[in-house]
Design an enzyme around this catalytic site. Sequence first.
Site, mmCIF file in Angstrom:
data_model
loop_
_atom_site.group_PDB
_atom_site.id
_atom_site.type_symbol
_atom_site.label_atom_id
_atom_site.label_comp_id
_atom_site.label_asym_id
_atom_site.label_seq_id
_atom_site.Cartn_x
_atom_site.Cartn_y
_atom_site.Cartn_z
ATOM 1 N N GLU A 208 -52.388 49.731 -73.404
ATOM 2 C CA GLU A 208 -51.898 50.917 -72.932
ATOM 3 C C GLU A 208 -50.226 50.801 -72.546
ATOM 4 O O GLU A 208 -50.308 49.806 -71.863
ATOM 5 C CB GLU A 208 -52.759 51.259 -71.794
ATOM 6 C CG GLU A 208 -52.202 52.259 -70.983
ATOM 7 C CD GLU A 208 -53.211 52.777 -69.842
ATOM 8 O OE1 GLU A 208 -52.841 53.460 -68.545
ATOM 9 O OE2 GLU A 208 -54.386 52.012 -69.597
ATOM 10 N N ASP B 152 -47.941 52.453 -70.025
ATOM 11 C CA ASP B 152 -47.853 53.179 -68.929
ATOM 12 C C ASP B 152 -46.144 53.584 -68.720
ATOM 13 O O ASP B 152 -45.724 52.638 -67.945
ATOM 14 C CB ASP B 152 -48.390 52.943 -67.585
ATOM 15 C CG ASP B 152 -49.869 52.893 -67.560
ATOM 16 O OD1 ASP B 152 -50.615 53.915 -68.303
ATOM 17 O OD2 ASP B 152 -50.598 52.056 -67.003
ATOM 18 N N GLU C 103 -46.087 56.413 -64.363
ATOM 19 C CA GLU C 103 -47.012 56.580 -63.364
ATOM 20 C C GLU C 103 -46.586 57.133 -61.961
ATOM 21 O O GLU C 103 -45.482 56.011 -61.623
ATOM 22 C CB GLU C 103 -48.037 55.546 -63.347
ATOM 23 C CG GLU C 103 -49.025 55.252 -64.131
ATOM 24 C CD GLU C 103 -49.930 54.496 -64.343
ATOM 25 O OE1 GLU C 103 -51.154 54.914 -63.934
ATOM 26 O OE2 GLU C 103 -49.818 53.183 -63.906
ATOM 27 N N HIS D 278 -49.992 47.083 -70.423
ATOM 28 C CA HIS D 278 -50.978 46.569 -70.339
ATOM 29 C C HIS D 278 -51.571 45.796 -71.705
ATOM 30 O O HIS D 278 -51.808 46.617 -72.636
ATOM 31 C CB HIS D 278 -52.159 47.404 -69.920
ATOM 32 C CG HIS D 278 -52.026 47.964 -68.459
ATOM 33 N ND1 HIS D 278 -52.430 47.520 -67.397
ATOM 34 C CD2 HIS D 278 -51.111 49.196 -67.967
ATOM 35 C CE1 HIS D 278 -52.207 48.273 -66.319
ATOM 36 N NE2 HIS D 278 -51.410 49.400 -66.718
#
Length: 451
Positions: free
Chosen positions: A227, A229, A232, A243
Site C-alpha cells: 500500500e 498512502d 492520509e 507500507h
Amino acid sequence: MISASTLAALLALGHGVLGQQAGTSTAETHPPMSYQKCTTGGQCTTVNTNIVLDANWRWLHSTSGYTNCYTGNTFDQTLCPNNQACAANCALDGADYTGTYGIQASGNSVSLKLKQGNNIGSRVYLINGDKYELFKLKNQEFTFDVDVSGLGCGINGALYFVKMDADGGLAKYPTNKAGAKLGTGYCDAQCPRDLKFIAGKANVEGWKPSNGDANSGEGNTGSCCAEMDIWEANSISTALTPHACSTNGPCTGNTTCGSGDSRYDGYCDKDGCDLNPYRFGVQNFFGPGKTVNSNQKMTVVTQFITSDNTATGTLSAIRRIYVQNGKVIQQADTNIPGITKTNQITDKFCKEQKAVTGDPDEFSEKGGLAGFGKDLDAGMALVFSVWDDHTANMLWLDSTYPVGSNKVGAARGTCATTSGKPSDVESQQANAAVTFSNVKFGAIGSTYKST
C-alpha cells in the site's frame, strides 16, 4: 425437519456455479471522473475514467430474491452457513452513489461525504471499462488537488494506491463473478479482516460482529497487499506512508494477518515508514493558517525517484511538494534529534525514524524502498476514501498516540486525545466531506508548474 445448514448447502448446489454473484436489482452506473496523463514538457491528455464503489458498502442479498445476506454486522446464517455457500447464495448489487452514499463525481473531481443517512464513509476506485486503472509509479509523479478544510479531528480523507488485481480477482479466483465492475478484490497493508468477501468467497467463517461498530465485524481471513498512502489527512495533520509486504494475498488468523498482539508477525508492515511533518518536529508546516494552509484547497505532488532515473531502476526516494496560491512549497525538513534533516522518504530516514521512536523496523525487514518498489512494478489501483476510526479514534494521525506517551514521535497533531470517537465525529461533523480533483500523472516535473 431439514437443518438451516443443509438447506443452504442445497441452495448453493442449485446455483450450479459456486461464486460471488452480481445482482441485477439496481443498475450499476459508474459516475465519471477523468484524470490527465502528462509527458515531459507538461503536455497532458485527458483519460476518461469512472469511479466504482467498493463491494463492502454494497447491498448483499439472496440471488433468488431480496433477502439480506448481511444486516447490521451479522450474516444471515441460512444463506451464509459457510464461505462457499454464502458466495453462491448472495449477490452484490448496484449502488445509488449520491442518494445512499453521498458521493458526487463529475468532470475531474470526486467528493466523498462522511455521513449520508445511515451510511458512514465510503471507498471508491478509479475504473476504466471493467478494470481498475493501474498506475506504475516509479520515475513518475502523481498530483491532485484536495480540500480538507471540512475535515476535523478524527476523520481521514485518504487517497492511496494498493496492489489490487485490475479485474478485481475475476481471473485469479473463478468463484468471483462480480469483478471490478462491482468493486471486488480490495486489499491493503492492514490485511483487513472486515471484508465480507475475499478471494471470491465469503468471510463468514469465524465472523465476529464488532462491539463498537454497528456495521462491521471480522472473519478468519484477511486481504493483504502493499500500500502506498499518498495522502492520509484532515485539516490538522497529514502523513505520507509506504507500507511493504512480504506476501500479497489472503491471510488467515492473527499471525499471518498481523492482528492483535501479532501486529509485527504478519505479512505486511502495518506501521509503514510515515512522514508526518508535525510528528517529526515541524509543527508550523501543515494546518489551519500554517505554511500549507489547510483552510484552502492545495495541490499535492508526490514523486517516486529511482536510482537511475528510469522506470526500471530501484526506488530510492519518495518526495512531496505542495503548490498553493501559485507558490511551490517543498516538504519541510525533519527537525528531530537522531534523524538526519530530510524532506523525503529514504531508507536512511526510515531506519533513523524507527531507531528514535523505538518502533519495530518492519519496513526495512520487508525490503525497504527497493522491496516496496518491486510491488510498484505491476501497477497499483487508485483509491479514494473517507472514514472514521473505531480502533484508535484516528489519534495516530492527528493527536498523541499512544495516549499518554512522551516518546519521540508520539505527538502527531494538535487534536485532543479525547477526540476522534466515531459517535462524536458522526454527530458533530455529520456534513464533513473531502473533495479530490485535477488528478495528473506523468513524468517527473510534468504535472505542476515549478515557478
